[in-house]
Design an enzyme around this catalytic site. Structure first.
Site, PDB file in Angstrom:
ATOM      1  N   LYS A 193      13.485   6.026   7.914  1.00  0.00           N
ATOM      2  CA  LYS A 193      12.448   5.749   6.920  1.00  0.00           C
ATOM      3  C   LYS A 193      11.563   6.969   6.730  1.00  0.00           C
ATOM      4  O   LYS A 193      11.082   7.552   7.701  1.00  0.00           O
ATOM      5  CB  LYS A 193      11.590   4.551   7.354  1.00  0.00           C
ATOM      6  CG  LYS A 193      10.472   4.224   6.371  1.00  0.00           C
ATOM      7  CD  LYS A 193       9.787   2.908   6.701  1.00  0.00           C
ATOM      8  CE  LYS A 193       8.913   2.990   7.923  1.00  0.00           C
ATOM      9  NZ  LYS A 193       8.140   1.740   8.138  1.00  0.00           N
ATOM     10  N   ASP A 220      11.732  -6.828  11.903  1.00  0.00           N
ATOM     11  CA  ASP A 220      10.589  -5.922  12.010  1.00  0.00           C
ATOM     12  C   ASP A 220       9.462  -6.639  12.734  1.00  0.00           C
ATOM     13  O   ASP A 220       9.419  -7.873  12.775  1.00  0.00           O
ATOM     14  CB  ASP A 220      10.127  -5.476  10.626  1.00  0.00           C
ATOM     15  CG  ASP A 220       9.476  -4.094  10.644  1.00  0.00           C
ATOM     16  OD1 ASP A 220       9.195  -3.578  11.751  1.00  0.00           O
ATOM     17  OD2 ASP A 220       9.231  -3.531   9.562  1.00  0.00           O
ATOM     18  N   SER A 224       3.543  -6.005   6.061  1.00  0.00           N
ATOM     19  CA  SER A 224       2.188  -6.023   5.521  1.00  0.00           C
ATOM     20  C   SER A 224       2.200  -5.820   4.011  1.00  0.00           C
ATOM     21  O   SER A 224       1.968  -6.755   3.250  1.00  0.00           O
ATOM     22  CB  SER A 224       1.342  -4.942   6.210  1.00  0.00           C
ATOM     23  OG  SER A 224       0.017  -4.973   5.750  1.00  0.00           O
ATOM     24  N   GLY A 226       4.949  -4.907   2.407  1.00  0.00           N
ATOM     25  CA  GLY A 226       6.271  -5.355   1.962  1.00  0.00           C
ATOM     26  C   GLY A 226       7.115  -4.252   1.353  1.00  0.00           C
ATOM     27  O   GLY A 226       8.280  -4.472   1.016  1.00  0.00           O
TER      28      GLY A 226
END
Length: 306
Positions: A193, A220, A224, A226
């Site tokens: 990521k 995960d 929060s 998304g």
């Protein structure tokens, strides 16, 4: 003989009462009153030698004040030992100052709570560079429980396609993704990521062919904004995943975002009950009760600690 009572902030009353019942304890709600100027009045039930206070710390600012005031009242009421059960522990993501002048929220909140309680029990705390939850709370006891056993039990009970690949959205997720996959006998993979802002991320996988024709289960600790969930779902579907489902320990996103997740290709989102949320599907009663049994002078039963 030492006495034990269980109390809870109102927002977590449902889960708190179930956990207390497992321990053979009644559970009283802490009363909160908001004055017109925004200040809080906090009223606790009678304290005991050991008082367990349940307060999941999502939407944390008022709750931190409520815990602070409750601790003051309970100590003054005779509590010799205070145990804070915070299934979601707030302000853990900022563990260093990334820019000059920034507060280190993890240190500030850890120091505050360590000064008012004797033990903290939490679940899947969002720790980055902090290796041990004990270092967040100097001088007191602290445990960071894993939600993976409860999640694995819930998934196994519902049935899991053996072709499923368990997916982690970033390198930090690998320990719990590997744990969950191992418990279910599934393969797993972790994405790379690159965050480009609070609401912009790029997701990539080393093995582009891994998901072809297979279901994907994303795991995960926190969702929060998304953004990561939606970017990962799109990436997985582009790689040929047949379906994309998501499991999260702490659901912090607004419920209205569920529609956006579905539009991004996420078939389902399920969360633990660490934070009250419409996606709640997995109770944490067993691991939390097992951790708290020591306060009663009893040991956890083997089936609750796997």
């Amino acid at each position: 003989m030492s006495t034990v009572v269980f109390q809870t902030l109102p927002s977590g009353a449902g889960a708190a009462k179930r956990i207390a019942a497992r321990l053979g304890l009644a559970c009283e709600e802490v009363a909160l009153h908001r004055f017109p100027d925004g200040e809080l009045r906090v009223t606790v039930a009678p304290a005991a030698d050991t008082t367990i206070l349940y307060a999941s710390l999502d939407q944390p600012n008022d709750k931190l004040i409520a815990v602070l005031f409750a601790a003051e009242a309970l100590r003054r009421g005779g509590a010799k030992r205070l145990v804070l059960v915070a299934p979601y522990l707030c302000y853990m993501r900022q563990d260093i100052a990334f820019h000059a002048g920034e507060a280190v929220s993890q240190r500030a909140v850890g120091t505050l709570l360590a000064a008012i309680v004797d033990r903290v029990v939490t679940v899947d705390a969002h720790l980055h560079r902090t290796a041990d939850i004990a270092s967040v709370f100097p001088g007191i006891e602290a445990e960071n429980l894993s939600a993976m056993p409860a999640i694995a039990d819930a998934l196994a009970a519902g049935g899991v396609d053996p072709a499923t690949i368990v997916i982690g959205p970033d390198a930090e997720s690998e320990p719990w993704v590997k744990d969950l996959a191992g418990r279910l006998g599934l393969r797993h993979a972790v994405a790379r990521k690159i965050r480009r802002g609070d609401r912009a991320v790029d997701i990539a996988f080393a093995d582009a062919g891994l998901l072809a024709g297979r279901p994907a289960l994303m795991v995960d600790d926190i969702v929060s904004s998304g953004t990561t969930l939606m970017a990962a779902a799109k990436a997985l579907l582009s790689m040929g995943a047949t379906t994309v489902d998501s499991i999260v320990t702490h659901a912090l996103f607004p419920p209205a975002m569920i529609a956006a997740f579905i539009n991004a290709g996420v078939r389902s989102v399920r969360s633990t009950e660490s934070v009250p949320h419409p996606t709640n599907a997995i109770a944490l009663d067993a691991p939390l009760a097992a951790a708290l049994r020591s306060e009663l002078g009893t040991t956890p039963s083997p089936e609750t600690t796997t």
